[in-house]
Structures are given as structure tokens and as C-alpha cells.
Design a protein around this motif. Structure first.
Motif, PDB file in Angstrom:
ATOM      1  N   HIS A   1       3.584   4.219 -10.691  1.00  0.00           N
ATOM      2  CA  HIS A   1       2.352   4.832 -10.252  1.00  0.00           C
ATOM      3  C   HIS A   1       2.529   5.798  -9.141  1.00  0.00           C
ATOM      4  CE1 HIS A   1      -1.899   5.899 -10.989  1.00  0.00           C
ATOM      5  NE2 HIS A   1      -2.045   4.765 -11.801  1.00  0.00           N
ATOM      6  N   THR A   2       1.475   6.623  -8.739  1.00  0.00           N
ATOM      7  CA  THR A   2       1.422   7.044  -7.474  1.00  0.00           C
ATOM      8  C   THR A   2       0.751   6.551  -6.458  1.00  0.00           C
ATOM      9  OG1 THR A   2      -0.473   8.589  -8.295  1.00  0.00           O
ATOM     10  CG2 THR A   2       1.730   9.602  -8.640  1.00  0.00           C
ATOM     11  N   PHE A   3      -0.277   5.495  -6.830  1.00  0.00           N
ATOM     12  CA  PHE A   3      -0.811   4.752  -5.792  1.00  0.00           C
ATOM     13  C   PHE A   3      -1.048   3.565  -6.372  1.00  0.00           C
ATOM     14  CE2 PHE A   3      -3.875   6.863  -8.495  1.00  0.00           C
ATOM     15  CZ  PHE A   3      -4.804   5.912  -8.827  1.00  0.00           C
ATOM     16  N   CYS A   4      -1.628   2.388  -5.479  1.00  0.00           N
ATOM     17  CA  CYS A   4      -1.477   1.101  -5.705  1.00  0.00           C
ATOM     18  C   CYS A   4      -2.803   0.679  -6.418  1.00  0.00           C
ATOM     19  CB  CYS A   4      -1.793   0.017  -4.575  1.00  0.00           C
ATOM     20  SG  CYS A   4       0.007   0.233  -3.512  1.00  0.00           S
ATOM     21  N   ASP A   5      -2.663   0.859  -7.753  1.00  0.00           N
ATOM     22  CA  ASP A   5      -3.724   0.538  -8.544  1.00  0.00           C
ATOM     23  C   ASP A   5      -3.744  -1.123  -8.750  1.00  0.00           C
ATOM     24  OD1 ASP A   5      -5.626   1.662 -11.273  1.00  0.00           O
ATOM     25  OD2 ASP A   5      -4.441  -0.146 -11.923  1.00  0.00           O
ATOM     26  N   HIS A   6      -5.009  -1.540  -8.889  1.00  0.00           N
ATOM     27  CA  HIS A   6      -4.955  -2.946  -9.132  1.00  0.00           C
ATOM     28  C   HIS A   6      -4.235  -3.569 -10.061  1.00  0.00           C
ATOM     29  CE1 HIS A   6      -7.427  -6.766 -10.647  1.00  0.00           C
ATOM     30  NE2 HIS A   6      -6.783  -7.209  -9.248  1.00  0.00           N
ATOM     31  N   MET A   7      -4.266  -3.160 -11.420  1.00  0.00           N
ATOM     32  CA  MET A   7      -3.474  -4.041 -12.361  1.00  0.00           C
ATOM     33  C   MET A   7      -2.118  -3.506 -12.349  1.00  0.00           C
ATOM     34  SD  MET A   7      -5.399  -5.965 -14.037  1.00  0.00           S
ATOM     35  CE  MET A   7      -4.073  -6.250 -15.054  1.00  0.00           C
TER      36      MET A   7
END
Length: 312
Positions: free
Chosen positions: A178-184
């Protein structure tokens, strides 16, 4: 895909890949995202500046627009700088604390954003259904308090998410697709049981967004009922015009936000790059278009903006 070499010194570091399969196009993909981000920052900052300078705009409706502008800046800024650093400089590393902080801020701000949209719906309901009582029901102080309630609600419900992730053990594979820290996206890297994380995140998203959408629907249901009691077509048109900007902002905010939240949990039919690009679009397009929508549809704000632009 970039080759990340994990060593014992990397135990607290995660690596954000960017957009898997499209690494070769990162530079080109960054152009529209950077453009939208910069335009959004400028447009929202302009609204904040004009409302602050103009005493005639110190009203609840414009205070809510300023709150919306602040959340738009916060949402895009919590994600875009890191995303662009990946696209431009391959700065993929992020510490666990940095990852959890980013996750908390963009999720909490998005819920504050939703609370402001609910307050705006209530504002339109009072303005149309109880216009004579509007100045006494929605004062600047009361509007500010409603904004603070939205902030406290976001902190109360979303602070457990990074804390639940913090307790999990993580495997050697610390590459986040991903490009950012998504929860899942982060939770799926854990070697432990993420059932609680999965359920809490999904219930939280559905419960809060569901309640907010229900309140917005209730407000507009009451507005429509009130309009049916008015025989004047001119009054109908005037009332609907006051709601146009708010309805457009709702349509730009909730559908992409729900897609970004749910597609990671039910992603069998969604290609990873589609999900990631769509998630990033959610963080840059509403912040860019919201101030434009309100600038075009709100006559008093539009005139003040034009006045300051002409001075430049």
C-alpha cells in the motif's frame, strides 16, 4: 517489485511498497495526486483565510465550512506527503509508531469529517424548517461545541485501533502492499490472531458511518416533508439551492470512503492496484473539490473569495 532486505535492525520498520505492479509508473501516477493535493491545500487555506478576515462570514454555516476545510487539509496531509515520498524518492520505510500514528490520524480525521457533514445537515434542517429560530438554535459557540463533540467521538472510538495492533506480534515479512498504513493492510502482516482487529474495525466503520448517514437522511427527510407543505415554487428552489453544496460533498465523501474501507475486507474481486489507487483518490479529490463546491454554490463566500483573488 522493489527488493527489501530485512535485517534484525529492521524489527520496528515497515516498508510501504506503493502500488504493487505499477512501480514503474509511480512518477507518472504521482503527477495527478500531487496536483490535486496542492490545489486542495491552496483552496482550503483560501477559504480559512477569507472567513477569518471577513467579519460578515463569522456565522455558523461558514464556521462549519472552515471545520470541513481543516479536516480536508488534515486527511490529505496525513497520507499524501508519505505517498509522494514513495513515488518520488523511494522512501518506503516507516517505523511502527509512525505507521500507527498515521493510521490513527487519517481515520480519526475522516470520522470528524463525517461528524461535520452531519452537523451541516442539521444546520440546513434548522435553516429551512425553523428559519426564525435559527439564530438562537445554532450559535457560533454551539457550533464549535458540536465540532468538539465530533473530535472527542473520533478519539474515543478510534484510539483502540492502533492499541490493538500494537499488542500483535509481527512476522518477518513487514512489507505493506500500500502507499500508507491502512489498518487491515498492517493487521494482515501479523502472526497472531487478528479476529478482534478485523471485527472491531468493520463494526466501527459500519456503525459510525451508518449512524451518520441515518442522521443525514433523517434531516433531509424532514426537509423534504417541510418543502411539501410550501406551495411556492420559488421557495422550493431557494431551499434546494441551499442544500446543493452539502449534497454534492456527501456524494464525494461517503461512497469512495466506504469502498476504501470495505474493499480490504472483501477484496476477492478487487485488484490490489485498483483498491490502492481508489484509496488515494479518496484522500485527495474531496479535499480539492469541497472548497470549489462551496465557493461556487455559496454566493456570499464566492464574492469574498473573488474580492481577495482580484487583489492579488
Amino acid at each position: 517489485m522493489a527488493d527489501f532486505n530485512l535485517t534484525p535492525s529492521d524489527t520496528s520498520t515497515f516498508f510501504l511498497v506503493g502500488i504493487p505492479g505499477l512501480e514503474f509508473a509511480h512518477l507518472w501516477i504521482s503527477i495527478p495526486f500531487a496536483t490535486c493535493y496542492i490545489v486542495g491545500l491552496f483552496a482550503n487555506s483560501s477559504i480559512l483565510f477569507v472567513v477569518r478576515k471577513e467579519q460578515t462570514l463569522h456565522k455558523p454555516m461558514y464556521l462549519l465550512i472552515c471545520m470541513l476545510a481543516l479536516t480536508d487539509i488534515g486527511m490529505s496531509t496525513s497520507v499524501m506527503p508519505k505517498t509522494l515520498s514513495i513515488f518520488w524518492f523511494n522512501l518506503n520505510g516507516i517505523t511502527l509508531d509512525g505507521c500507527l500514528a498515521q493510521m490513527f490520524f487519517f481515520q480519526a480525521i475522516s470520522i470528524v469529517h463525517s461528524a461535520i457533514l452531519v452537523t451541516m445537515a442539521f444546520d440546513r434542517y434548522v435553516a429551512i424548517c425553523n428559519p426564525l429560530r435559527y439564530p438562537t438554535i445554532l450559535t457560533n459557540a454551539r457550533t464549535a461545541k458540536l465540532g468538539l463533540v465530533g473530535v472527542f467521538r473520533a478519539i474515543l472510538f478510534f484510539l483502540p485501533l492502533p492499541l490493538l495492533l500494537r499488542r500483535l506480534p509481527f512476522c518477518d515479512n513487514r512489507i505493506i502492499h500500500h502507499t500508507f498504513c491502512d489498518h487491515m493492510a498492517v493487521a494482515k502482516l501479523s502472526c497472531g490472531d487478528i479476529t478482534i482487529n478485523r471485527i472491531y474495525g468493520m463494526v466501527l466503520a459500519l456503525f459510525i458511518i451508518g449512524c451518520d448517514l441515518m442522521l443525514i437522511g433523517l434531516s433531509y427527510g424532514l426537509i423534504i416533508r417541510a418543502l411539501f407543505r410550501i406551495s411556492s415554487k420559488k421557495a422550493h428552489q431557494k431551499a434546494l439551492n441551499t442544500c446543493t453544496a452539502h449534497i454534492l460533498v456527501i456524494l464525494m465523501s461517503y461512497p469512495p470512503g466506504l469502498f476504501a474501507s470495505l474493499s480490504y475486507r472483501f477484496s476477492q474481486g478487487v485488484a490490489p492496484h485498483v483498491h490502492i489507487i481508489f484509496s488515494n483518490i479518496y484522500f485527495v479529490t474531496p479535499p480539492m473539490f469541497n472548497p470549489i463546491v462551496y465557493g461556487v454554490n455559496t454566493k456570499e463566500l464566492r464574492e469574498k473569495l473573488v474580492k481577495y483573488i482580484c487583489r492579488m
